[in-house]
Scaffold this motif. Structure first.
Motif, PDB file in Angstrom:
ATOM      1  N   LYS A 124       8.196 -20.565   2.931  1.00 48.32           N
ATOM      2  CA  LYS A 124       8.147 -19.695   1.763  1.00 48.32           C
ATOM      3  C   LYS A 124       7.228 -18.488   1.965  1.00 48.32           C
ATOM      4  CE  LYS A 124       9.044 -23.482  -1.474  1.00 48.32           C
ATOM      5  NZ  LYS A 124       8.532 -24.241  -2.647  1.00 48.32           N
ATOM      6  N   LYS A 125       6.375 -18.545   2.970  1.00 54.20           N
ATOM      7  CA  LYS A 125       5.481 -17.432   3.261  1.00 54.20           C
ATOM      8  C   LYS A 125       5.774 -16.878   4.646  1.00 54.20           C
ATOM      9  CE  LYS A 125       1.755 -19.204   0.340  1.00 54.20           C
ATOM     10  NZ  LYS A 125       0.298 -19.478   0.241  1.00 54.20           N
ATOM     11  N   GLY A 126       7.053 -16.744   4.951  1.00 50.18           N
ATOM     12  CA  GLY A 126       7.457 -16.372   6.294  1.00 50.18           C
ATOM     13  C   GLY A 126       7.195 -14.927   6.659  1.00 50.18           C
ATOM     14  N   LEU A 127       7.165 -14.043   5.652  1.00 45.46           N
ATOM     15  CA  LEU A 127       6.940 -12.629   5.932  1.00 45.46           C
ATOM     16  C   LEU A 127       6.337 -11.964   4.706  1.00 45.46           C
ATOM     17  CD1 LEU A 127       9.418 -11.161   4.252  1.00 45.46           C
ATOM     18  CD2 LEU A 127      10.749 -11.843   6.235  1.00 45.46           C
ATOM     19  N   ILE A 128       6.010 -10.691   4.854  1.00 39.36           N
ATOM     20  CA  ILE A 128       5.459  -9.903   3.762  1.00 39.36           C
ATOM     21  C   ILE A 128       6.487  -8.850   3.351  1.00 39.36           C
ATOM     22  CG2 ILE A 128       3.678  -8.285   3.060  1.00 39.36           C
ATOM     23  CD1 ILE A 128       2.544 -10.998   3.351  1.00 39.36           C
ATOM     24  N   LEU A 129       6.829  -8.844   2.074  1.00 40.76           N
ATOM     25  CA  LEU A 129       7.769  -7.864   1.548  1.00 40.76           C
ATOM     26  C   LEU A 129       6.972  -6.749   0.871  1.00 40.76           C
ATOM     27  CD1 LEU A 129      10.886  -7.577   1.262  1.00 40.76           C
ATOM     28  CD2 LEU A 129      10.630  -8.475  -1.056  1.00 40.76           C
ATOM     29  N   LYS A 130       7.243  -5.511   1.242  1.00 43.62           N
ATOM     30  CA  LYS A 130       6.524  -4.395   0.626  1.00 43.62           C
ATOM     31  C   LYS A 130       7.490  -3.539  -0.188  1.00 43.62           C
ATOM     32  CE  LYS A 130       6.666  -0.882   4.321  1.00 43.62           C
ATOM     33  NZ  LYS A 130       5.838   0.012   5.159  1.00 43.62           N
ATOM     34  N   THR A 131       7.054  -3.166  -1.381  1.00 43.41           N
ATOM     35  CA  THR A 131       7.897  -2.371  -2.270  1.00 43.41           C
ATOM     36  C   THR A 131       7.055  -1.303  -2.955  1.00 43.41           C
ATOM     37  OG1 THR A 131       7.520  -3.918  -4.097  1.00 43.41           O
ATOM     38  CG2 THR A 131       9.480  -4.267  -2.757  1.00 43.41           C
ATOM     39  N   ARG A 132       7.740  -0.267  -3.406  1.00 42.15           N
ATOM     40  CA  ARG A 132       7.108   0.755  -4.233  1.00 42.15           C
ATOM     41  C   ARG A 132       7.476   0.465  -5.684  1.00 42.15           C
ATOM     42  NH1 ARG A 132       5.227   5.419  -1.745  1.00 42.15           N
ATOM     43  NH2 ARG A 132       5.827   5.710   0.433  1.00 42.15           N
ATOM     44  N   ASN A 133       6.501   0.408  -6.550  1.00 42.50           N
ATOM     45  CA  ASN A 133       6.784   0.219  -7.968  1.00 42.50           C
ATOM     46  C   ASN A 133       6.787   1.572  -8.666  1.00 42.50           C
ATOM     47  OD1 ASN A 133       6.955  -2.559  -7.819  1.00 42.50           O
ATOM     48  ND2 ASN A 133       4.790  -2.879  -8.227  1.00 42.50           N
ATOM     49  N   ASN A 134       7.947   1.965  -9.162  1.00 41.42           N
ATOM     50  CA  ASN A 134       8.055   3.234  -9.874  1.00 41.42           C
ATOM     51  C   ASN A 134       8.254   2.940 -11.355  1.00 41.42           C
ATOM     52  OD1 ASN A 134       8.522   5.826 -10.736  1.00 41.42           O
ATOM     53  ND2 ASN A 134      10.637   5.884 -10.024  1.00 41.42           N
ATOM     54  N   PHE A 135       7.157   2.986 -12.115  1.00 38.18           N
ATOM     55  CA  PHE A 135       7.237   2.645 -13.532  1.00 38.18           C
ATOM     56  C   PHE A 135       7.590   3.849 -14.410  1.00 38.18           C
ATOM     57  CE2 PHE A 135       4.350  -0.614 -11.838  1.00 38.18           C
ATOM     58  CZ  PHE A 135       4.970  -1.753 -12.318  1.00 38.18           C
ATOM     59  N   ASP A 136       7.463   5.061 -13.885  1.00 39.44           N
ATOM     60  CA  ASP A 136       7.718   6.268 -14.667  1.00 39.44           C
ATOM     61  C   ASP A 136       6.947   6.190 -15.990  1.00 39.44           C
ATOM     62  OD1 ASP A 136       8.744   8.732 -15.273  1.00 39.44           O
ATOM     63  OD2 ASP A 136      10.611   7.957 -16.121  1.00 39.44           O
ATOM     64  N   TRP A 137       5.629   6.048 -15.882  1.00 36.11           N
ATOM     65  CA  TRP A 137       4.779   5.815 -17.048  1.00 36.11           C
ATOM     66  C   TRP A 137       4.799   6.967 -18.041  1.00 36.11           C
ATOM     67  CZ3 TRP A 137       3.368   1.090 -17.876  1.00 36.11           C
ATOM     68  CH2 TRP A 137       3.011   0.220 -16.830  1.00 36.11           C
ATOM     69  N   ASN A 138       4.760   6.605 -19.330  1.00 38.16           N
ATOM     70  CA  ASN A 138       4.590   7.569 -20.411  1.00 38.16           C
ATOM     71  C   ASN A 138       3.306   7.186 -21.142  1.00 38.16           C
ATOM     72  OD1 ASN A 138       4.857   9.452 -22.440  1.00 38.16           O
ATOM     73  ND2 ASN A 138       6.365   8.266 -23.581  1.00 38.16           N
ATOM     74  N   ILE A 139       2.233   7.973 -20.925  1.00 40.46           N
ATOM     75  CA  ILE A 139       0.927   7.663 -21.495  1.00 40.46           C
ATOM     76  C   ILE A 139       0.808   8.286 -22.879  1.00 40.46           C
ATOM     77  CG2 ILE A 139      -1.560   7.947 -21.209  1.00 40.46           C
ATOM     78  CD1 ILE A 139      -1.087   8.084 -18.191  1.00 40.46           C
ATOM     79  N   SER A 140       0.390   7.479 -23.847  1.00 38.90           N
ATOM     80  CA  SER A 140       0.250   7.961 -25.214  1.00 38.90           C
ATOM     81  C   SER A 140      -1.222   8.144 -25.571  1.00 38.90           C
ATOM     82  CB  SER A 140       0.899   6.983 -26.199  1.00 38.90           C
ATOM     83  OG  SER A 140       0.092   5.826 -26.345  1.00 38.90           O
ATOM     84  N   ALA A 141      -1.470   8.702 -26.750  1.00 39.02           N
ATOM     85  CA  ALA A 141      -2.837   8.896 -27.230  1.00 39.02           C
ATOM     86  C   ALA A 141      -3.356   7.662 -27.952  1.00 39.02           C
ATOM     87  CB  ALA A 141      -2.895  10.102 -28.163  1.00 39.02           C
ATOM     88  N   GLU A 142      -2.504   6.650 -28.091  1.00 42.35           N
ATOM     89  CA  GLU A 142      -2.905   5.428 -28.798  1.00 42.35           C
ATOM     90  C   GLU A 142      -3.953   4.667 -27.986  1.00 42.35           C
ATOM     91  OE1 GLU A 142      -0.868   1.344 -30.637  1.00 42.35           O
ATOM     92  OE2 GLU A 142       0.390   2.935 -29.787  1.00 42.35           O
ATOM     93  N   THR A 143      -4.991   4.224 -28.655  1.00 43.57           N
ATOM     94  CA  THR A 143      -6.068   3.501 -27.980  1.00 43.57           C
ATOM     95  C   THR A 143      -6.376   2.196 -28.698  1.00 43.57           C
ATOM     96  OG1 THR A 143      -7.854   4.531 -29.258  1.00 43.57           O
ATOM     97  CG2 THR A 143      -7.149   5.665 -27.245  1.00 43.57           C
ATOM     98  N   LYS A 144      -7.031   1.309 -27.975  1.00 42.31           N
ATOM     99  CA  LYS A 144      -7.603   0.120 -28.614  1.00 42.31           C
ATOM    100  C   LYS A 144      -8.823  -0.314 -27.810  1.00 42.31           C
ATOM    101  CE  LYS A 144      -4.857  -3.746 -26.669  1.00 42.31           C
ATOM    102  NZ  LYS A 144      -4.047  -4.913 -27.049  1.00 42.31           N
ATOM    103  N   GLN A 145      -9.724  -0.961 -28.489  1.00 47.60           N
ATOM    104  CA  GLN A 145     -10.959  -1.403 -27.865  1.00 47.60           C
ATOM    105  C   GLN A 145     -10.756  -2.794 -27.277  1.00 47.60           C
ATOM    106  OE1 GLN A 145     -13.088   1.017 -28.065  1.00 47.60           O
ATOM    107  NE2 GLN A 145     -14.912   0.169 -27.062  1.00 47.60           N
TER     108      GLN A 145
END
Length: 252
Positions: A124-145
């Motif tokens: 199950k750990k025979g190799l390492i798979l590498k990928t690019r994660n493209n989330f196309d983020w949309n950042i808002s002004a909303e915040t929380k503590q």
């Protein structure tokens, strides 16, 4: 020394000082919650969850650790005393249903995780798979503590490519992240990444990884990538296709 050279020297010193000031390292712990309601899960997901009613309880016992610098990170599940009485089978089932596979790594460009080598399917750990994660983020002004930190909300999509009927298709899953610009690290739990601050909370598919504590240090003990073959997802698929063809097995 000419005035222009002096100004240039001060500019360089300022830039270097600013870069060093942005160098951050440390570790963060996360807990996970697996939703069992119909709002955050599809009917197909609910049918699977209902087959394993222990998942929410076991997930609540799990803790995860993210070790990070400004350029690298490693994420894995840590041992807890509560899980010592839980069977390995129930733990593995729970990990699957909370989107956790195994130890994973990030660098500036790629996400790395273990995967099977089709030449030796039992490993199950025979190799390492590498990928690019493209989330196309949309950042808002909303915040929380979250604790003493102010976090900002970002929405994106987890993009998954798959093969169907001989063609590659794309499926998108909405994701939400709450990140903290005060900690300029572009990483987060599981596969979350590519925001201008450490991800404190990461939500998708009825799963929520949330920060429980954080410790900033001068350095992080990030284990290097294992000495295994590294393949991109495309290379892995091509290998699988060739192997299926050699074994005369239909591969869509």
């Amino acid at each position: 020394m000419k005035l222009n050279n002096i100004l240039l020297l001060f500019l360089v010193i300022f830039i270097i000082a600013d870069i060093k000031a942005q160098e951050v390292a440390g570790y963060a712990h996360y807990a996970v919650v697996r939703s069992t309601d119909s709002i955050n899960n599809t009917p197909a997901d609910l049918s699977i969850i209902n087959l394993y009613p222990f998942v929410s309880k076991v997930a609540a016992m799990m803790r995860f650790k993210l070790e990070f610098t400004t350029t690298n990170s490693m994420f894995n599940r840590v041992k807890t005393m509560e899980l010592e009485k839980v069977s390995d089978e129930d733990i593995k089932t729970t990990e699957t249903l909370i989107g956790y596979r195994d130890t994973s790594w990030h660098d500036a460009s790629y996400f790395y995780r273990f995967d099977r080598d089709m030449k030796n399917p039992l490993d199950k750990k025979g190799l390492i798979l590498k990928t690019r994660n493209n989330f196309d983020w949309n950042i808002s002004a909303e915040t929380k503590q979250i604790g003493e930190f102010t976090c900002y909300k970002a929405k994106g999509d987890k993009v998954i490519s798959y093969r169907e009927g001989g063609e590659y298709k794309i499926r998108k899953t909405p994701v939400i992240a709450w990140f903290c610009p005060e900690i300029p690290v572009p990483f987060g739990p599981v596969f979350g990444r590519d925001l201008p601050g450490l991800i404190f909370e990461f939500q998708y598919d009825g799963i929520v990884y949330g920060l429980t504590d954080i410790n900033l240090t001068t350095k992080a003990e990030i284990a290097p990538l294992p000495n295994k073959e590294i393949l991109t997802k495309e290379e892995w698929r091509e290998r699988l296709y060739k192997l299926a063809k050699e074994l005369n097995i239909p591969y869509q």
